[in-house]
Motif scaffolding. Structure first.
Motif, short mmCIF file in Angstrom:
data_model
loop_
_atom_site.label_atom_id
_atom_site.label_comp_id
_atom_site.label_asym_id
_atom_site.label_seq_id
_atom_site.Cartn_x
_atom_site.Cartn_y
_atom_site.Cartn_z
N GLY A 1 0.91 4.67 -3.98
CA GLY A 1 0.87 4.55 -2.53
C GLY A 1 2.26 4.15 -2.05
N VAL A 2 2.39 3.91 -0.77
CA VAL A 2 3.68 3.56 -0.17
C VAL A 2 4.25 2.30 -0.83
CG1 VAL A 2 4.83 2.84 1.97
CG2 VAL A 2 3.08 4.63 2.02
N GLY A 3 5.48 2.43 -1.32
CA GLY A 3 6.20 1.30 -1.89
C GLY A 3 5.76 0.86 -3.27
N GLU A 4 4.79 1.53 -3.88
CA GLU A 4 4.29 1.13 -5.19
C GLU A 4 5.09 1.79 -6.31
OE1 GLU A 4 -0.45 0.57 -4.16
OE2 GLU A 4 0.21 2.40 -5.14
N THR A 5 5.16 1.10 -7.43
CA THR A 5 5.77 1.67 -8.64
C THR A 5 4.85 1.35 -9.81
OG1 THR A 5 7.05 -0.33 -9.07
CG2 THR A 5 8.14 1.40 -7.80
#
Length: 176
Positions: free
Chosen positions: A69-73
Motif C-alpha cells: 500500500g502507500v508508503g509500505e515496504t
C-alpha cells in the motif's frame, strides 16, 4: 556506491496498483511494457505474464509488488500474481534513463491490446527527472535486460516505498 541510495526507476500510484490487483484477479500473473511507439504504442501496456515477448535488450524498470500500500515496504520478493515486472524498450530507456517513471491511471479506454481496455480506465506514464546526485547513483547501478531476466537475474528489493497516493507525490508540479 551504496545501492540503497539509488532511487527506484519505477513508482506507481495507489489507483494503478488497485487496477493491477483487479486485473491480476481476472487474468492471473501480469507484466507491463512501455514502448517507444506513437499513439497507443507510447502508452504503458498490461498483458498476461508471458503474452508479450520481452526483447533481449528491453530494460526492467522494476517489479511492482501488489501486496504494498502507500508508503509500505516489504523486505521479501513478490511472487506469482503479486509481482508485476515493468519493462521499457531499450531505445526508449536510453531516452528516459534520466527520469523516474510513475505508473498512473486515468479515466478512458486503454489500448486495444492492454488488459485494462474494458475497465473504463487506462494506464498512463508520468515522469520525474532525476536530480544530478540521483543520476550519479544510478550510473553505477546495472540495469537488468530481457536476456538476463530469462537467465534468472532479478532485482534486489529496494527499501524505498514503491506506491504513492497520487502521481504528484512522486512528480511534484512546480509552483503547486
Amino acid at each position: 556506491m551504496d545501492a540503497t541510495r539509488a532511487p527506484q526507476r519505477l513508482k506507481a500510484t495507489a489507483e494503478a496498483v488497485e487496477l493491477l490487483r483487479r486485473l491480476a484477479g481476472i487474468h492471473g500473473a501480469l507484466m507491463m511494457h512501455q514502448s517507444g511507439g506513437c499513439c497507443d504504442g507510447s502508452a504503458p501496456m498490461c498483458y498476461p505474464d508471458g503474452e508479450f515477448i520481452v526483447g533481449d535488450r528491453d530494460v526492467l524498470l522494476g517489479v511492482l509488488d501488489l501486496r504494498l500500500g502507500v508508503g509500505e515496504t516489504l523486505p521479501t520478493r513478490p511472487e506469482g500474481t503479486d509481482a508485476v515486472p515493468v519493462w521499457i524498450s531499450g531505445s526508449q530507456f536510453e531516452a528516459w534513463k534520466h527520469t523516474q517513471l510513475v505508473l498512473d491511471v486515468v479515466p478512458g479506454r486503454g489500448s486495444g491490446f492492454s488488459l485494462e481496455s474494458p475497465e473504463g480506465m487506462r494506464f498512463l506514464s508520468r515522469a520525474r527527472a532525476f536530480t544530478t546526485r540521483e543520476n550519479a547513483d544510478l550510473a553505477a547501478q546495472e540495469v537488468i535486460v530481457g536476456q538476463q531476466w530469462d537467465q534468472g537475474c532479478r532485482p534486489v528489493p529496494s527499501p524505498e516505498p514503491q506506491v504513492v497516493a497520487e502521481a504528484a507525490d512522486a512528480c511534484p508540479v512546480p509552483g503547486s
